[in-house]
Write a protein that holds these residues in place. Sequence first.
Motif, mmCIF file in Angstrom:
data_model
loop_
_atom_site.group_PDB
_atom_site.id
_atom_site.type_symbol
_atom_site.label_atom_id
_atom_site.label_comp_id
_atom_site.label_asym_id
_atom_site.label_seq_id
_atom_site.Cartn_x
_atom_site.Cartn_y
_atom_site.Cartn_z
ATOM 1 N N TRP A 12 -5.053 -8.167 -0.660
ATOM 2 C CA TRP A 12 -5.165 -7.283 0.506
ATOM 3 C C TRP A 12 -5.944 -8.115 1.662
ATOM 4 O O TRP A 12 -7.080 -7.541 1.567
ATOM 5 C CB TRP A 12 -5.663 -6.128 -0.023
ATOM 6 N N ARG A 62 0.145 -7.423 0.944
ATOM 7 C CA ARG A 62 0.046 -6.755 1.969
ATOM 8 C C ARG A 62 0.687 -7.637 3.251
ATOM 9 O O ARG A 62 -0.051 -8.443 3.769
ATOM 10 C CB ARG A 62 -1.415 -6.096 2.474
ATOM 11 N N ASP A 103 0.324 -3.393 8.309
ATOM 12 C CA ASP A 103 -0.129 -2.075 8.316
ATOM 13 C C ASP A 103 0.941 -1.310 9.668
ATOM 14 O O ASP A 103 1.242 -2.148 10.426
ATOM 15 C CB ASP A 103 -1.386 -1.597 8.774
ATOM 16 N N PHE A 122 1.236 -0.805 4.375
ATOM 17 C CA PHE A 122 0.551 0.255 4.523
ATOM 18 C C PHE A 122 0.850 1.047 5.806
ATOM 19 O O PHE A 122 0.825 0.523 6.833
ATOM 20 C CB PHE A 122 -1.060 -0.115 4.477
ATOM 21 N N CYS A 142 0.952 4.746 1.260
ATOM 22 C CA CYS A 142 0.727 5.696 2.295
ATOM 23 C C CYS A 142 -0.099 6.912 1.433
ATOM 24 O O CYS A 142 0.403 7.435 0.402
ATOM 25 C CB CYS A 142 1.577 6.350 2.897
#
Length: 307
Positions: free
Chosen positions: A34, A59, A62, A94, A134
């Motif tokens: 992340w 990740r 976002d 995310f 989420c």
Amino acid sequence: MKRTIPILCCLAAVLLLTGCHEENGPKRNSAYYWSTTFRLDSTQLHFIARHHVERIYLRYFDVVIDPDGQLMPNATVRFESPRPKGVEIVPTIFIMNNCLQLDVSQLDSLILQRVVQMCETHDIDSVKELQIDCDWTQRSRKTYFALLERLHERAARQGLRLSATIRLHQLSETPPPVDRGVLMMYNTGDVTDRHHNPILEMETIKPYLRHLSSYRLPLSAAYPAFSWDLLFRGDRFVGVVHSADEYPILPTDTILHRIAEPSTVMEAKEAVGRLAPHANDEIILYEISNTNMANIKKHSYEKIYHP
């Protein structure tokens, strides 16, 4: 008839062996990464090889609301290392909960297009799964679940499974419309409460775990291997300190260092194993980015991977 008995015995033996393999087969070790930069140094590569990490939940970006009130990708990961050989990458997105207050009717298409493009650009092949993270609420659930349904259909047409993170307080809710979930066994407390550990405390998670055995979605479990430095000004929480110059620190301020004690993590793992054994078929550490590897080695979180 005489030939039937040996054949049936052989079939029974094969089925028995197959069943034993499925029940007692090898576990999968995985990890989250992340960070805004995907860069693996020799320490991380050694860690991945030594502990047979087969899957990295990476990740990718976002989804946030820009200053003009529009949805936009943010903090997109930069690739400075290739995918480790033999390691599966799961692109993880995310979504800020407040995004679900806007029109997200095209978001499923935009997310999938961007993920496919990033994989092609950076030679991330053999992708089998897409994950959405989420912290949805009762107010946003309907919109979020509708988004996941559309994304699930689109991902399936691309040959991709869809998974979603599941927070402990969501175990009492209807599961999201995805193929499977990852139960987040961390961030379980109030970060503003200076008297408790907000990363993981057994007394905090016990009320939620009673819903685990009846949860109607296949789960894997992710366990914490990170620490926080929490800045307090008197009894007022100021923020999580990530770098020395992030906040002006006064002489009277207090910085509380919080870690998930390995013994507590193991206790949580054992509790999950009793209630939903298959959730520990894949053990996921959160997380192995560059800033966290020293913390992992210092506190011997690797033992979480072992039966």
